[in-house]
Motif scaffolding. Structure first.
Motif, PDB file in Angstrom:
ATOM      1  N   GLN A  41       0.833  -1.195   0.000  1.00  0.00           N
ATOM      2  CA  GLN A  41       0.000   0.000   0.000  1.00  0.00           C
ATOM      3  C   GLN A  41       0.866   1.244   0.000  1.00  0.00           C
ATOM      4  N   ALA A  81       0.060   5.893  -0.271  1.00  0.00           N
ATOM      5  CA  ALA A  81      -0.947   6.874   0.140  1.00  0.00           C
ATOM      6  C   ALA A  81      -2.242   6.758  -0.645  1.00  0.00           C
ATOM      7  N   ARG A 135       0.380  12.303   5.146  1.00  0.00           N
ATOM      8  CA  ARG A 135      -0.860  11.932   4.446  1.00  0.00           C
ATOM      9  C   ARG A 135      -1.730  13.159   4.176  1.00  0.00           C
ATOM     10  N   TYR A 153       4.064   6.196   6.028  1.00  0.00           N
ATOM     11  CA  TYR A 153       2.614   6.030   5.863  1.00  0.00           C
ATOM     12  C   TYR A 153       2.222   4.564   5.690  1.00  0.00           C
ATOM     13  N   PRO A 154       2.859   3.802   4.777  1.00  0.00           N
ATOM     14  CA  PRO A 154       2.476   2.383   4.651  1.00  0.00           C
ATOM     15  C   PRO A 154       2.706   1.617   5.949  1.00  0.00           C
ATOM     16  N   LEU A 164      -0.128   2.644   8.657  1.00  0.00           N
ATOM     17  CA  LEU A 164      -1.497   2.808   8.162  1.00  0.00           C
ATOM     18  C   LEU A 164      -2.521   2.266   9.162  1.00  0.00           C
ATOM     19  N   LYS A 203      -5.584   4.611  11.801  1.00  0.00           N
ATOM     20  CA  LYS A 203      -7.034   4.477  11.860  1.00  0.00           C
ATOM     21  C   LYS A 203      -7.555   4.671  13.280  1.00  0.00           C
TER      22      LYS A 203
END
Length: 454
Positions: free
Chosen positions: A24, A26, A71, A88-89, A92, A96
């Protein structure tokens, strides 16, 4: 096939190669390349777990925050960065659930930040009542947001000029220019446009000076003190303040006091807000001043704001500039409910008083539109403020810095001009909707009821 062959040849020429993978980014999702499985079958590959951040000199939450910032920058501005590619990956899943809202200070931190002798000004207390989190950022952490120095400097210039020369018959030639020259050395970044505005303000200040001198000449009150420092001890703190101007009238048994606060911005005195400790700077000063009274009969007969910079208004065809200045420089505030005392503050009140909204009805009584108070009502206000101040001091000592901005109906009282509004992560549920009295009469009824209940 050609790319695979080239990659295998290059990999074979290097003794140690580290490969990392991510499914993954962004904005995209990927599938694992079959080439990785082929390499694993033909070459010895050692799989390692991700290094832990726990033993690093920074926290995992810090990299979480960096990932969130990256992000947001990508989504909002289309900006790419190393943090976006790497962090970011990796974080991730954490993002959340991540919540970067303030959830309190640790006790050792609070003890280190809070002085043993806490000194509170009206500005600090007003900030606390508007939002406790704002108070912490400003009063404890001492964050220095970007501010408009021009407005602050203009206000300081007017205050200092009036303090120095208001007892003189006129402003001294060249004195104001000399004051600006000193300021110019302190503000080398000001533009020519800003300096033009500051120099032009001298003309305005001269006209302001003349009107104020005329007001003094019309009064039985004489100028007593300027920039008067006053303080009052409370439990675990001291309340301090500086009153711009004090005028007095001495009698055989007591002294009558009038407080005047100069403003270069908009008026800030809203008595209805006193129920919640907000926007009543002059009431705090009344509280401080009364604590210095040596005789039991001394009395505050008026407290007012005087706005020095003119605001735009509709001009009547026959209205002169002098009339505009006189109307603009009226005293805006509250006067003791005593007709005789009003005429001692302004002997020529019938000819157009410099106290705003002064009117006499046909029966000789003061008009309801004229803002007045009785000694009992002022006493209620001051005692209520003392209660609020003691409660605020206790909450500060306990480290209660909740994000709690205020609203009066739909009107925002806290966040509109807050320099920290972009960092507090407030939500609609954080707002406190205040129950404001409709008018002064309702305010005094509410204060009396609270006094009776206590």
């Amino acid at each position: 096939a050609k790319r695979k062959t080239t990659l295998k040849r290059k990999l074979a020429s290097v003794p140690h190669v580290t490969l990392s993978e991510s499914l993954q980014s962004a904005s995209e999702h990927f599938f694992k390349a079959a080439f990785i499985d082929e390499l694993a079958e033909q070459t010895e590959i050692e799989t390692r777990s991700l290094p832990s951040l726990l033993h690093q000199p920074y926290a995992k939450s810090y990299d979480c925050l960096r990932a969130a910032i990256a992000r947001d920058a990508y989504v909002t501005y289309g900006e790419s960065s190393e943090a976006l590619k790497v962090l970011y990956p990796r974080f991730l899943g954490d993002l959340k659930q991540y919540d970067n809202r303030f959830n309190g200070l640790a006790k050792p931190t609070l003890d280190r930040l809070l002085p043993s002798s806490l000194r509170l000004s009206y500005t600090r207390l007003n900030t606390f009542f508007k939002c406790r989190f704002h108070y912490m950022l400003d009063g404890l952490l001492k964050l220095d947001p970007d501010e408009d120095n021009l407005n602050k400097d203009l206000g300081s210039f007017f205050h200092e000029a009036l303090e120095r020369y208001i007892k003189e018959p006129s402003l001294i030639d060249g004195a104001l220019e000399a004051m600006l020259e000193i300021l110019k050395k302190e503000r080398p970044t000001y533009t020519k446009r800003e300096w033009f505005f500051l120099r032009e303000s001298i003309k305005h200040l001269n006209q302001v000076f003349d009107v104020i001198k005329t007001q003094h000449e019309r009064s039985d009150y004489s100028l007593n003190k300027q920039e008067k420092f006053v303080e009052k001890p409370f439990k675990d703190a001291t309340l301090v303040g500086i009153i711009d101007q004090l005028m007095t009238r001495k009698t055989e048994s007591d002294t009558k006091w009038v407080l005047l606060d100069y403003k270069t911005g908009s008026p800030t005195l809203y008595l209805k807000h006193a129920l919640h400790g907000l926007n009543v700077q002059l009431l705090y000063y009344v509280l401080l001043l009364q604590s210095t009274f040596e005789g039991g009969n001394d009395q505050v007969t008026g407290f007012y704001e005087q706005t020095l910079l003119m605001r735009p208004k509709k001009v009547k065809p026959d209205e002169s500039l002098q009339t505009l200045f006189e109307d603009h420089l009226t005293w805006q505030g509250y006067t003791l409910e005593d007709r005789d005392e009003v005429y001692r503050i302004d002997r020529e009140a019938d000819e157009g008083s410099f106290i705003q909204s002064f009117r006499i009805k046909k029966d000789g009584s003061l008009s309801k539109s004229f803002k007045t108070y009785t000694p009992e009502q002022l006493s209620l206000l001051v005692r209520h403020l003392e209660t609020l101040i003691n409660e605020a001091i206790a909450m500060i000592r306990q480290g209660d810095f909740t994000i709690n901005p205020k609203k009066d109906g739909q009107k925002d009282l806290s966040c509109t001009y807050c320099p920290f509004r972009d960092v507090c992560y407030r939500q609609e549920r954080d707002y406190q909707s205040l129950d404001m009295p409709k008018n002064e009469e309702a305010l005094f009824e509410a204060l009396k009821k609270r006094g009776d209940e206590s």
